[in-house]
Design a protein around this motif. Sequence first.
Motif, PDB file in Angstrom:
ATOM      1  N   ARG A 177       4.588 124.806  70.588  1.00  0.00           N
ATOM      2  CA  ARG A 177       5.497 124.073  69.826  1.00  0.00           C
ATOM      3  C   ARG A 177       4.947 123.707  68.736  1.00  0.00           C
ATOM      4  N   ILE A 178       5.492 123.804  67.234  1.00  0.00           N
ATOM      5  CA  ILE A 178       4.764 123.569  65.967  1.00  0.00           C
ATOM      6  C   ILE A 178       5.899 122.826  65.446  1.00  0.00           C
ATOM      7  N   ARG A 179       5.709 121.545  64.763  1.00  0.00           N
ATOM      8  CA  ARG A 179       6.380 121.020  63.917  1.00  0.00           C
ATOM      9  C   ARG A 179       5.834 120.786  62.492  1.00  0.00           C
ATOM     10  N   ILE A 180       6.842 121.316  61.410  1.00  0.00           N
ATOM     11  CA  ILE A 180       6.616 121.456  60.175  1.00  0.00           C
ATOM     12  C   ILE A 180       7.583 120.559  59.146  1.00  0.00           C
ATOM     13  N   TYR A 181       6.748 119.639  58.372  1.00  0.00           N
ATOM     14  CA  TYR A 181       7.465 118.722  57.356  1.00  0.00           C
ATOM     15  C   TYR A 181       7.205 119.448  56.084  1.00  0.00           C
ATOM     16  N   LEU A 182       8.430 119.902  55.249  1.00  0.00           N
ATOM     17  CA  LEU A 182       8.422 120.723  53.962  1.00  0.00           C
ATOM     18  C   LEU A 182       8.777 119.592  53.012  1.00  0.00           C
ATOM     19  N   ARG A 183       8.513 120.269  51.699  1.00  0.00           N
ATOM     20  CA  ARG A 183       8.910 119.227  50.675  1.00  0.00           C
ATOM     21  C   ARG A 183      10.240 119.038  50.639  1.00  0.00           C
ATOM     22  N   LYS A 184      10.757 118.066  49.938  1.00  0.00           N
ATOM     23  CA  LYS A 184      12.107 117.754  50.011  1.00  0.00           C
ATOM     24  C   LYS A 184      12.935 118.382  49.111  1.00  0.00           C
ATOM     25  N   ASP A 185      12.376 119.015  48.244  1.00  0.00           N
ATOM     26  CA  ASP A 185      13.044 119.978  46.957  1.00  0.00           C
ATOM     27  C   ASP A 185      12.643 121.271  47.042  1.00  0.00           C
ATOM     28  N   PHE A 186      13.256 122.032  46.219  1.00  0.00           N
ATOM     29  CA  PHE A 186      13.041 123.444  46.060  1.00  0.00           C
ATOM     30  C   PHE A 186      12.702 124.249  47.509  1.00  0.00           C
ATOM     31  N   TRP A 187      13.990 124.079  48.122  1.00  0.00           N
ATOM     32  CA  TRP A 187      14.024 124.463  49.503  1.00  0.00           C
ATOM     33  C   TRP A 187      14.063 126.216  49.555  1.00  0.00           C
ATOM     34  N   GLU A 188      14.383 126.805  48.555  1.00  0.00           N
ATOM     35  CA  GLU A 188      14.386 128.248  48.639  1.00  0.00           C
ATOM     36  C   GLU A 188      12.914 128.753  48.538  1.00  0.00           C
ATOM     37  N   ASN A 189      12.001 128.026  48.184  1.00  0.00           N
ATOM     38  CA  ASN A 189      10.630 128.550  48.138  1.00  0.00           C
ATOM     39  C   ASN A 189       9.892 128.749  49.498  1.00  0.00           C
ATOM     40  N   ASN A 190      10.744 128.333  50.564  1.00  0.00           N
ATOM     41  CA  ASN A 190      10.341 128.456  52.109  1.00  0.00           C
ATOM     42  C   ASN A 190      10.878 129.775  52.591  1.00  0.00           C
ATOM     43  N   ASN A 191      11.524 130.607  51.880  1.00  0.00           N
ATOM     44  CA  ASN A 191      12.013 131.910  52.293  1.00  0.00           C
ATOM     45  C   ASN A 191      11.011 132.591  52.828  1.00  0.00           C
ATOM     46  N   GLY A 192      11.179 133.338  54.111  1.00  0.00           N
ATOM     47  CA  GLY A 192      10.363 134.264  54.729  1.00  0.00           C
ATOM     48  C   GLY A 192       9.056 133.367  55.401  1.00  0.00           C
ATOM     49  N   LEU A 193       9.286 131.987  55.728  1.00  0.00           N
ATOM     50  CA  LEU A 193       8.155 131.368  56.527  1.00  0.00           C
ATOM     51  C   LEU A 193       8.067 131.877  57.877  1.00  0.00           C
ATOM     52  N   GLN A 194       6.794 132.249  58.351  1.00  0.00           N
ATOM     53  CA  GLN A 194       6.369 132.727  59.382  1.00  0.00           C
ATOM     54  C   GLN A 194       5.016 131.689  60.087  1.00  0.00           C
ATOM     55  N   VAL A 195       5.165 131.681  61.382  1.00  0.00           N
ATOM     56  CA  VAL A 195       4.095 130.883  61.978  1.00  0.00           C
ATOM     57  C   VAL A 195       3.326 131.843  63.090  1.00  0.00           C
ATOM     58  N   LEU A 196       1.764 131.892  62.805  1.00  0.00           N
ATOM     59  CA  LEU A 196       1.258 132.809  63.700  1.00  0.00           C
ATOM     60  C   LEU A 196      -0.148 131.966  64.593  1.00  0.00           C
ATOM     61  N   VAL A 197      -0.046 132.380  65.801  1.00  0.00           N
ATOM     62  CA  VAL A 197      -1.226 131.851  66.763  1.00  0.00           C
ATOM     63  C   VAL A 197      -2.296 132.766  66.912  1.00  0.00           C
ATOM     64  N   ASN A 198      -3.326 132.506  66.180  1.00  0.00           N
ATOM     65  CA  ASN A 198      -4.595 133.392  66.172  1.00  0.00           C
ATOM     66  C   ASN A 198      -4.113 134.876  65.866  1.00  0.00           C
ATOM     67  N   GLY A 199      -3.357 134.987  64.697  1.00  0.00           N
ATOM     68  CA  GLY A 199      -2.853 136.228  64.194  1.00  0.00           C
ATOM     69  C   GLY A 199      -1.607 136.692  64.900  1.00  0.00           C
ATOM     70  N   ASP A 200      -1.455 136.309  65.922  1.00  0.00           N
ATOM     71  CA  ASP A 200      -0.058 136.688  66.616  1.00  0.00           C
ATOM     72  C   ASP A 200       1.093 135.996  66.378  1.00  0.00           C
ATOM     73  N   LEU A 201       2.299 136.578  65.854  1.00  0.00           N
ATOM     74  CA  LEU A 201       3.431 136.079  65.460  1.00  0.00           C
ATOM     75  C   LEU A 201       4.087 135.314  66.686  1.00  0.00           C
ATOM     76  N   CYS A 202       4.221 134.086  66.291  1.00  0.00           N
ATOM     77  CA  CYS A 202       5.052 133.023  66.946  1.00  0.00           C
ATOM     78  C   CYS A 202       6.585 133.560  66.742  1.00  0.00           C
ATOM     79  N   VAL A 203       7.104 134.064  67.746  1.00  0.00           N
ATOM     80  CA  VAL A 203       8.488 134.526  67.786  1.00  0.00           C
ATOM     81  C   VAL A 203       9.400 133.318  67.939  1.00  0.00           C
TER      82      VAL A 203
END
Length: 563
Positions: free
Chosen positions: A90-116
Amino acid sequence: MALVDLSSKRQWREVKWDPPPEPMTKNIAFQKTAAQSSNYSEGGIPHCAAYAVDGNTDTDVSHRRCSYTNNAAASWQVLLDDHRMFNISRIRIYLRKDFWENNNGLQVLVNGDLCVPVSGTTPDWLHGPVTNPVDVTCTHVMKGNNVTITISGQFLTLCEVQVFVCSDGWFGSDCNKQCQCLDPSEVCDKETGYCRSGCAAGKHGPGCQQDCDHGHYGVSCSYTCGQCSGSSDCQKVNGTCTQGCQQGYSPPLCKVCNDRWFGTNCSKQCKCQNEIEVCDKTTGSCTSGCRAGKTGVGCQDDCVQGQYGINCSSTCGQCSRSSDCNKDDGHCTQGCQIGYLLPLCKDCVEGRYGVNCSQQCGSCKGDSPCNTTTGVCMLGCTDNFEEPYCKSCVQGKYSVNCSATCGHCKDGPGCDRSTGHCERGCLPGYAPPLCVKECGDYTYGLNCSGVCSCLNQCEVCDKVTGECGTGHQNTTTTTPTGTASPVKADDTGNATDVRFIVVCCLMVLLLAYSAVVTTLNVRLRRLQALSKAELEKQYMSLETPEESSAYDVISIQGVTNDV
């Protein structure tokens, strides 16, 4: 609040999120070492990677509390520990409140492995509003010591990143399972809940999450519950029967017999002579001995028939209808046999004595009781009864109440004390058996056996000697002394003399009867003559028919009277 991005015309919303304390999880990214692919600067001041783990969740970039990159294929990483690996999901991410489109393609990895991520836990950058912060939950727990966030563009802005793992004492994908280790200071495996020290008392199974099966408790569920009340189960940690014990068992574990109970299933009650004694809880043996009415091993057997009391040493009394007595106190609950006194039926009732109380007291003075063993009247006898038993009359008295006096018995005043009969006969001149009445006329002597033989056969002789005033029928004889004495008829002539006397008496009676009858006939004739004269006188005064005379009427009347 709702904001509008003028460049993309897409709407998004920011939710100010301050989560309540969650004892089951903790943020292991706080103030840990962070790095990013580049630093975006404003006025010469860079937006460092550390701003994303400083604990500040402000999403306004202008406040300079967010990390910010400025190159293609931007990335950000936090090192959670140099050596220790964590179970991360479980990971919780606080993003900036504007320019929401900048977050396209965001991914989370744990020790290089993708968190599906689990469906619905990542922002849908292309469709609809997104809630900020973004919670990312991996489909499975991932083991590692660093978390990396990447985007396909160059501007990755992260205001705060929180990596949650289970707090000490909790485990599982949602950290919602509590460790149940035997050693309470041990931290169980946060993925499986495994405890090196073993499961806590009352727990078993994977992760020590299962309670002991019904009827078992304690460490490794190796103990068996006691005899809890009904079908209730015991407490799984210490075995306490929370709803009490079955009868005879002692709380709280209900495994040993309660005081004054013993035996299999504690089903037998102690029967000690000392009522406060606690008997042996296995055998029921009592140091004070068995209570009254009990015997045998554990004092559970009643005294045998006819015995009662301590050690069954006392014998029952004469209970009614051969019934047994009470084994404790010997009381005959169904009454006594005749003559015995309640409650023990051992003593005779008043008025009876002797073996089996079969004898009745005599006529004791003033109706006082006699001794129940000997029958002696302690206060003496009623008048005319003989002491000490007062059952028979004194000499010279007889009858039921000894009120009658014996007659003129031969050889003393004694007679039969019940019937009054003179057993040896009467004195001369008295008639047996009571010897009270004198001999009948014409008899005399002992038992009135002699018959008078006077010259005048109607004379009654002396009832003692048989002497006659007119002399005897037989001639006198001369005694050896030369005196004359009457010669009495011998026994062979007694019957003839008696018959002759009876005939004489009958002839006298017949003559007397004839005289009486003759006198009565004479008187009757006189009365008839007087009656006829009186009638003639009456008819002379009457008028008679011419053809009838007074003589005819009188004659007719006379005939009628004769008829």
